[in-house]
Write an enzyme that holds these catalytic residues in place. Structure first.
Site, PDB file in Angstrom:
ATOM      1  N   VAL A 159       6.935   9.029   2.131  1.00 38.84           N
ATOM      2  CA  VAL A 159       8.267   8.426   2.152  1.00 38.84           C
ATOM      3  C   VAL A 159       8.275   7.080   2.867  1.00 38.84           C
ATOM      4  O   VAL A 159       8.983   6.149   2.437  1.00 38.84           O
ATOM      5  CB  VAL A 159       9.291   9.399   2.788  1.00 38.84           C
ATOM      6  CG1 VAL A 159       8.948   9.689   4.244  1.00 38.84           C
ATOM      7  CG2 VAL A 159      10.706   8.871   2.656  1.00 38.84           C
ATOM      8  N   ASP A 160       7.503   6.923   3.942  1.00 38.54           N
ATOM      9  CA  ASP A 160       7.543   5.672   4.702  1.00 38.54           C
ATOM     10  C   ASP A 160       7.052   4.486   3.877  1.00 38.54           C
ATOM     11  O   ASP A 160       7.694   3.428   3.836  1.00 38.54           O
ATOM     12  CB  ASP A 160       6.701   5.795   5.976  1.00 38.54           C
ATOM     13  CG  ASP A 160       7.321   6.719   7.010  1.00 38.54           C
ATOM     14  OD1 ASP A 160       8.562   6.806   7.049  1.00 38.54           O
ATOM     15  OD2 ASP A 160       6.571   7.342   7.770  1.00 38.54           O
ATOM     16  N   SER A 161       5.909   4.645   3.218  1.00 44.08           N
ATOM     17  CA  SER A 161       5.364   3.529   2.437  1.00 44.08           C
ATOM     18  C   SER A 161       6.240   3.226   1.230  1.00 44.08           C
ATOM     19  O   SER A 161       6.349   2.064   0.809  1.00 44.08           O
ATOM     20  CB  SER A 161       3.928   3.812   2.002  1.00 44.08           C
ATOM     21  OG  SER A 161       3.854   4.966   1.194  1.00 44.08           O
ATOM     22  N   LEU A 198      -4.485   3.729  -2.885  1.00 41.70           N
ATOM     23  CA  LEU A 198      -5.920   3.683  -2.636  1.00 41.70           C
ATOM     24  C   LEU A 198      -6.543   5.045  -2.913  1.00 41.70           C
ATOM     25  O   LEU A 198      -6.204   6.036  -2.258  1.00 41.70           O
ATOM     26  CB  LEU A 198      -6.188   3.280  -1.188  1.00 41.70           C
ATOM     27  CG  LEU A 198      -5.569   1.958  -0.732  1.00 41.70           C
ATOM     28  CD1 LEU A 198      -5.972   1.651   0.700  1.00 41.70           C
ATOM     29  CD2 LEU A 198      -5.961   0.826  -1.668  1.00 41.70           C
ATOM     30  N   CYS A 234      -7.186  13.393   6.813  1.00 41.71           N
ATOM     31  CA  CYS A 234      -6.981  13.553   5.373  1.00 41.71           C
ATOM     32  C   CYS A 234      -8.224  14.043   4.651  1.00 41.71           C
ATOM     33  O   CYS A 234      -8.123  14.749   3.642  1.00 41.71           O
ATOM     34  CB  CYS A 234      -6.489  12.249   4.758  1.00 41.71           C
ATOM     35  SG  CYS A 234      -7.723  10.914   4.730  1.00 41.71           S
ATOM     36  N   ALA A 282       0.854  -1.178   0.000  1.00 40.02           N
ATOM     37  CA  ALA A 282       0.000   0.000   0.000  1.00 40.02           C
ATOM     38  C   ALA A 282       0.889   1.225   0.000  1.00 40.02           C
ATOM     39  O   ALA A 282       1.646   1.447   0.947  1.00 40.02           O
ATOM     40  CB  ALA A 282      -0.906  -0.010   1.227  1.00 40.02           C
ATOM     41  N   MET A 283       0.808   2.021  -1.062  1.00 43.11           N
ATOM     42  CA  MET A 283       1.702   3.165  -1.232  1.00 43.11           C
ATOM     43  C   MET A 283       0.875   4.451  -1.197  1.00 43.11           C
ATOM     44  O   MET A 283       0.137   4.762  -2.136  1.00 43.11           O
ATOM     45  CB  MET A 283       2.484   3.041  -2.537  1.00 43.11           C
ATOM     46  CG  MET A 283       3.306   1.747  -2.617  1.00 43.11           C
ATOM     47  SD  MET A 283       4.268   1.572  -4.132  1.00 43.11           S
ATOM     48  CE  MET A 283       5.523   2.848  -3.873  1.00 43.11           C
ATOM     49  N   SER A 284       1.008   5.188  -0.103  1.00 43.01           N
ATOM     50  CA  SER A 284       0.210   6.401   0.107  1.00 43.01           C
ATOM     51  C   SER A 284       0.705   7.574  -0.710  1.00 43.01           C
ATOM     52  O   SER A 284      -0.011   8.542  -0.925  1.00 43.01           O
ATOM     53  CB  SER A 284       0.232   6.783   1.584  1.00 43.01           C
ATOM     54  OG  SER A 284       1.539   7.197   1.956  1.00 43.01           O
ATOM     55  N   GLY A 285       1.974   7.495  -1.157  1.00 42.98           N
ATOM     56  CA  GLY A 285       2.601   8.642  -1.799  1.00 42.98           C
ATOM     57  C   GLY A 285       3.585   9.320  -0.874  1.00 42.98           C
ATOM     58  O   GLY A 285       4.225  10.304  -1.242  1.00 42.98           O
ATOM     59  N   CYS A 299      -9.696   3.573   9.658  1.00 40.09           N
ATOM     60  CA  CYS A 299      -9.231   3.323   8.293  1.00 40.09           C
ATOM     61  C   CYS A 299      -8.367   2.068   8.241  1.00 40.09           C
ATOM     62  O   CYS A 299      -8.484   1.256   7.325  1.00 40.09           O
ATOM     63  CB  CYS A 299      -8.458   4.534   7.782  1.00 40.09           C
ATOM     64  SG  CYS A 299      -7.894   4.391   6.064  1.00 40.09           S
TER      65      CYS A 299
END
EC number: 2.8.1.13
Length: 377
Positions: A19-21, A40, A208, A14-17, A109
């Site tokens: 740096v951590d993901s 997502l 968010c 899951a890549m939120s955009g 979430c």
């Protein structure tokens, strides 16, 4: 699912955009897993979510995630979960405030979207695990069962918002940053070494789906203006408000009370009553909570048997406090060794045994200290 699995896995990152993901996905790929990135889409109108490199949910975040996937060299997709997010997170958030409670949308979430809707879809497509950039650890025991633990770096630990995960979900969860004993600057330096453009992107925070950060305005637009009274503990009217949903237990600022308390000390929100639309305020010592009842318990493994002594965390960035807890039917009864403040119905309480996350539950009622027999703080 431990981060050092002996065999390559099919992993959905899951890549939120943020740096951590991105670093988590890169580490999973570097470990030899077959990784696919997914962003997502959680809003039917992404422009309405926060922008400005917030690392969550916007169009630019989707683009940042895609660029990171390209650099890592993994396939990338965008999945539309906007309707599910609206129903399970946004509408739940509004309903909880309307009922006088204080919800945690990030925890919801994780429970309903990232490790329910997303994980179920991933497993249906043949993936073995879902990988995220959370700072937490999954430990596999000799018998094959899993436990959720705090991250090695407790300053970055995010296990509180993952306390809703059950054993089945933990069996398919991967947190490559959980063993990281490095600063956030070092994570950013790693991202830069990997050529990830998100290395300098600011962290996401706040809610968010509230574009301007004005939670009270967001709720007012959906629940409408509802004038009511602000009263003291004796029921004396001190002022008015436009909606009880605009307050939280323990709130001090923004009470709009025109005159000070008789003792000159600050007053805090003690109670929110949606039935008569009344907000009760009083002194800080009136916030002292000695016990609570919580509902909808979720266990990160087998449910505890009998009463036990644990530490509890009541907020995502709060400290731990010692408690005794016991499951009675479907309710968790918790007593605090020392009184605590700022405890509100709707919040999650997460129990720990050392670094292990035992489970979580939603606070339903609280018991305040009797100030007629106990000394004030």
């Amino acid at each position: 699912m431990t981060e050092t699995s002996p065999r390559p896995l099919r992993v959905l990152a899951a890549m939120s955009g943020g740096v951590d993901s991105a670093v988590a996905a890169a580490r999973a790929a570097e470990a030899g897993h077959d990784v696919t990135g997914v962003h997502l889409a959680l809003s039917a109108n992404p422009q309405s979510f926060r922008t400005g490199a917030r690392g969550c949910c916007t169009v630019e975040d989707s683009r940042d995630a895609r660029r990171a996937a390209d650099v890592i060299g993994i396939p990338f997709y965008v999945w539309d979960l906007a309707e599910r997010f609206r129903e399970d997170v946004v509408e739940d958030f509004v309903a909880e405030y309307e009922a006088g409670r204080t919800p945690n949308p990030c925890l919801r979430c994780n429970e309903k979207i990232k490790f329910a809707a997303l994980l179920d879809k991933a497993l249906a497509l043949g993936f073995d695990a879902v990988c995220t950039g959370h700072y937490a650890k999954v430990v596999t025991l000799p018998d094959g069962s899993r436990e959720l633990h705090r991250a090695s770096d407790t300053a970055k630990d995010q296990s509180y918002v993952l306390g809703v995960l059950d054993e089945r979900q933990l069996a398919h969860a991967m947190f490559p940053l959980g063993d990281t004993l490095t600063t956030k600057d070092e994570i950013r330096a790693e991202a830069e070494r990997r050529g990830l453009a998100v290395a300098k992107k600011p962290d996401s925070h706040d809610i968010c789906f509230i574009a301007d950060g004005d939670t009270q305005g967001f709720l007012a637009a959906r629940l409408g203006r509802a004038e009511g009274d602000i009263v003291d503990e004796a029921g004396n009217r001190l002022g008015g408000h436009d909606g009880a949903y605009g307050f939280t237990i323990g709130q001090r600022k923004g009470l709009r009370i025109g005159h000070p308390a008789p003792d000159g000390k600050p007053r805090y929100v003690l109670d929110i009553s949606p039935v008569d639309n009344t907000v009760t305020v009083g002194p800080a010592e009136a916030l002292d909570v000695t016990a609570l009842t919580a509902i909808r318990p979720r266990w990160c493994g087998r449910a505890p048997e009998g009463p036990g002594t644990y530490t509890a965390q009541l907020r995502a960035h709060g400290g731990e406090t010692e408690v005794t807890a016991a499951l009675e039917g479907d309710e968790l009864r918790v007593a605090f060794t020392e009184p605590v403040r700022g405890v509100a119905p709707g919040q999650a309480i997460v129990l720990y045994d050392g670094t292990r996350v035992v489970g979580s539950a939603t606070i339903a009622t609280t018991t305040r200290r009797d100030r007629t027999t106990a000394p004030t703080a």
